[in-house]
Motif scaffolding. Sequence first.
Motif, short mmCIF file in Angstrom:
data_model
loop_
_atom_site.label_atom_id
_atom_site.label_comp_id
_atom_site.label_asym_id
_atom_site.label_seq_id
_atom_site.Cartn_x
_atom_site.Cartn_y
_atom_site.Cartn_z
N LEU A 41 0.80 -1.22 0.01
CA LEU A 41 0.11 0.01 0.07
C LEU A 41 0.94 1.21 0.02
O LEU A 41 0.59 2.32 -0.56
CB LEU A 41 -0.95 -0.12 1.17
N ILE A 42 2.01 1.21 0.78
CA ILE A 42 2.97 2.39 0.73
C ILE A 42 3.55 2.64 -0.54
O ILE A 42 3.50 3.82 -1.21
CB ILE A 42 3.99 2.51 1.65
N ALA A 43 3.85 1.64 -1.31
CA ALA A 43 4.44 1.91 -2.58
C ALA A 43 3.61 2.27 -3.72
O ALA A 43 3.70 3.09 -4.53
CB ALA A 43 4.86 0.24 -3.16
N SER A 48 -0.16 6.43 5.00
CA SER A 48 -1.54 6.88 5.59
C SER A 48 -1.32 6.58 7.31
O SER A 48 -0.44 5.66 7.36
CB SER A 48 -2.42 6.28 4.81
N ALA A 49 -2.11 7.06 7.83
CA ALA A 49 -2.20 6.71 9.27
C ALA A 49 -2.52 5.13 9.74
O ALA A 49 -1.87 4.73 10.67
CB ALA A 49 -3.18 7.48 10.11
N SER A 50 -3.12 4.51 8.78
CA SER A 50 -3.37 2.97 8.96
C SER A 50 -2.39 2.15 8.74
O SER A 50 -2.06 0.87 9.13
CB SER A 50 -4.44 2.38 8.08
N ASN A 51 -1.18 2.66 8.32
CA ASN A 51 0.08 2.10 7.98
C ASN A 51 0.90 1.88 9.34
O ASN A 51 1.82 1.03 9.61
CB ASN A 51 0.93 2.72 7.03
N VAL A 52 0.29 2.45 10.41
CA VAL A 52 1.05 2.39 11.75
C VAL A 52 0.56 1.06 12.49
O VAL A 52 1.24 0.67 13.44
CB VAL A 52 0.88 3.66 12.47
#
Length: 79
Positions: A41-43, A48-52
Amino acid sequence: MKKKFNEMTSEELVKTQKSLKTVTYLFGVILLLLFGLNIFLIANKGFSASNVIPIALLPIFILNMNTLREIKKELESRN
């Protein structure tokens, strides 16, 4: 109230160890999937905040692994 490991019988420790091992390994697999999904998703969409979320859940996994180690140590000390 939660019993301490040295107050539990060996049978209780083995039962606790089996259930905690199952939950911990399943949780670990889910965390790995979340980390992989986050990289994807980051790529594609950026941060985004949900990546934490997987990083925030990592301490629970570490605590469970430490608890498993403590149970194993207690069982070995009884033999």
